[in-house]
Design a protein around this motif. Sequence first.
Motif, PDB file in Angstrom:
ATOM      1  N   ASP A   1     -13.858  14.725 -20.071  1.00 43.24           N
ATOM      2  CA  ASP A   1     -14.893  14.313 -21.009  1.00 43.24           C
ATOM      3  C   ASP A   1     -15.221  15.545 -21.847  1.00 43.24           C
ATOM      4  O   ASP A   1     -14.864  16.668 -21.486  1.00 43.24           O
ATOM      5  N   LEU A   2     -15.920  15.338 -22.940  1.00 44.43           N
ATOM      6  CA  LEU A   2     -16.288  16.456 -23.798  1.00 44.43           C
ATOM      7  C   LEU A   2     -17.148  17.445 -23.015  1.00 44.43           C
ATOM      8  O   LEU A   2     -18.053  17.045 -22.292  1.00 44.43           O
ATOM      9  N   VAL A   3     -16.823  18.720 -23.124  1.00 46.75           N
ATOM     10  CA  VAL A   3     -17.567  19.791 -22.456  1.00 46.75           C
ATOM     11  C   VAL A   3     -18.105  20.730 -23.544  1.00 46.75           C
ATOM     12  O   VAL A   3     -17.660  20.665 -24.694  1.00 46.75           O
ATOM     13  N   PRO A   4     -19.050  21.616 -23.191  1.00 47.42           N
ATOM     14  CA  PRO A   4     -19.536  22.568 -24.197  1.00 47.42           C
ATOM     15  C   PRO A   4     -18.387  23.423 -24.751  1.00 47.42           C
ATOM     16  O   PRO A   4     -17.524  23.870 -24.000  1.00 47.42           O
TER      17      PRO A   4
ATOM     18  N   GLY B   1     -10.659  24.997 -32.354  1.00 44.75           N
ATOM     19  CA  GLY B   1     -12.024  24.481 -32.273  1.00 44.75           C
ATOM     20  C   GLY B   1     -12.956  25.370 -31.468  1.00 44.75           C
ATOM     21  O   GLY B   1     -14.153  25.206 -31.511  1.00 44.75           O
ATOM     22  N   GLY B   2     -12.409  26.300 -30.706  1.00 42.70           N
ATOM     23  CA  GLY B   2     -13.216  27.195 -29.892  1.00 42.70           C
ATOM     24  C   GLY B   2     -12.593  27.368 -28.522  1.00 42.70           C
ATOM     25  O   GLY B   2     -11.399  27.126 -28.325  1.00 42.70           O
ATOM     26  N   LEU B   3     -13.427  27.762 -27.570  1.00 44.38           N
ATOM     27  CA  LEU B   3     -12.978  27.970 -26.202  1.00 44.38           C
ATOM     28  C   LEU B   3     -13.776  27.056 -25.280  1.00 44.38           C
ATOM     29  O   LEU B   3     -14.955  26.789 -25.528  1.00 44.38           O
ATOM     30  N   ILE B   4     -13.124  26.591 -24.214  1.00 45.00           N
ATOM     31  CA  ILE B   4     -13.804  25.779 -23.225  1.00 45.00           C
ATOM     32  C   ILE B   4     -13.567  26.384 -21.847  1.00 45.00           C
ATOM     33  O   ILE B   4     -12.628  27.160 -21.652  1.00 45.00           O
ATOM     34  N   ASN B   5     -14.419  26.024 -20.912  1.00 45.20           N
ATOM     35  CA  ASN B   5     -14.290  26.471 -19.535  1.00 45.20           C
ATOM     36  C   ASN B   5     -13.677  25.326 -18.741  1.00 45.20           C
ATOM     37  O   ASN B   5     -14.252  24.247 -18.651  1.00 45.20           O
ATOM     38  N   VAL B   6     -12.488  25.551 -18.197  1.00 38.26           N
ATOM     39  CA  VAL B   6     -11.826  24.547 -17.364  1.00 38.26           C
ATOM     40  C   VAL B   6     -11.673  25.148 -15.975  1.00 38.26           C
ATOM     41  O   VAL B   6     -10.827  26.008 -15.751  1.00 38.26           O
TER      42      VAL B   6
ATOM     43  N   PRO C   1      -8.267  27.852 -24.769  1.00 34.84           N
ATOM     44  CA  PRO C   1      -8.459  27.576 -26.189  1.00 34.84           C
ATOM     45  C   PRO C   1      -8.402  26.069 -26.438  1.00 34.84           C
ATOM     46  O   PRO C   1      -7.634  25.353 -25.795  1.00 34.84           O
ATOM     47  N   LEU C   2      -9.239  25.609 -27.367  1.00 35.49           N
ATOM     48  CA  LEU C   2      -9.291  24.195 -27.721  1.00 35.49           C
ATOM     49  C   LEU C   2      -8.837  24.034 -29.162  1.00 35.49           C
ATOM     50  O   LEU C   2      -9.358  24.693 -30.061  1.00 35.49           O
ATOM     51  N   ALA C   3      -7.855  23.167 -29.371  1.00 27.18           N
ATOM     52  CA  ALA C   3      -7.305  22.948 -30.712  1.00 27.18           C
ATOM     53  C   ALA C   3      -7.687  21.561 -31.207  1.00 27.18           C
ATOM     54  O   ALA C   3      -7.848  20.635 -30.423  1.00 27.18           O
ATOM     55  N   ASP C   4      -7.815  21.445 -32.516  1.00 34.14           N
ATOM     56  CA  ASP C   4      -8.114  20.161 -33.142  1.00 34.14           C
ATOM     57  C   ASP C   4      -6.926  19.782 -34.021  1.00 34.14           C
ATOM     58  O   ASP C   4      -6.761  20.304 -35.124  1.00 34.14           O
ATOM     59  N   LEU C   5      -6.079  18.886 -33.510  1.00 32.02           N
ATOM     60  CA  LEU C   5      -4.885  18.482 -34.258  1.00 32.02           C
ATOM     61  C   LEU C   5      -5.232  17.798 -35.566  1.00 32.02           C
ATOM     62  O   LEU C   5      -4.418  17.766 -36.485  1.00 32.02           O
TER      63      LEU C   5
END
Length: 158
Positions: A25-28, A40-45, A51-55
Motif C-alpha cells: 500500500d502507499l507508504v510515506p 519520486g523519492g525514497l521509501i522505507n521497505v 528508491p521510488l520511481a514514477d513510470l
Amino acid sequence: MNALTIRLDDELFAVEASQVREILDLVPITEVPNTPAFVGGLINVRGRVVPLADLRVMFGMERPEPDEDTRIVVMEVNIGGEPTVAGILADKVHDVTDIEAASIEEAPKVGMRWRPEFVKGIGKRNGGFIIIPDMERIFETPGDRNSPAAASEERSAL
C-alpha cells in the motif's frame, strides 16, 4: 512470460513477475532534492532505503493524486549489472498473467505515445494491448527523463 499487470493512467503495463518482490500500500515518501522528476523519492521497505520511481513521468502521462487503489510494486532490477531493489508507483495492480511470447511484438518506432527505447515490447491480451516496459533501460538512464538533453544523451549512449 509470467507478468504482473498494472495500470498507469488508462494504460495496462506488464512487469516480469520474477522481478517483483512485493506489493505495498502507499507508504510515506521522502522527497530528495535535485533528483530527476522520474524519481519520486525514497521509501522505507522493512528498514531498507529503496528508491521510488514514477513510470508515468517516463511515459509522459498525467500524475494524479494517489487514491485507495495506488500501490507500490517493489522489484529487483539489474542496474549496471548489479541487482538493485527499487519501487514503482502503480495506479492499480491487477493480476499475474501469462503473456505468450508469440503475442509480444517489438514496439513500433512511430505512432506511439511512449518513448520506444523504454518499451521492451507490446503484448496482446483479450483484444487489448499491454505495454512491457524495459525496466533495466529505464532505471539505467541518467538525468531528467523529460528533458530533451536527456533524450540526446541517451541516443549518444546507444
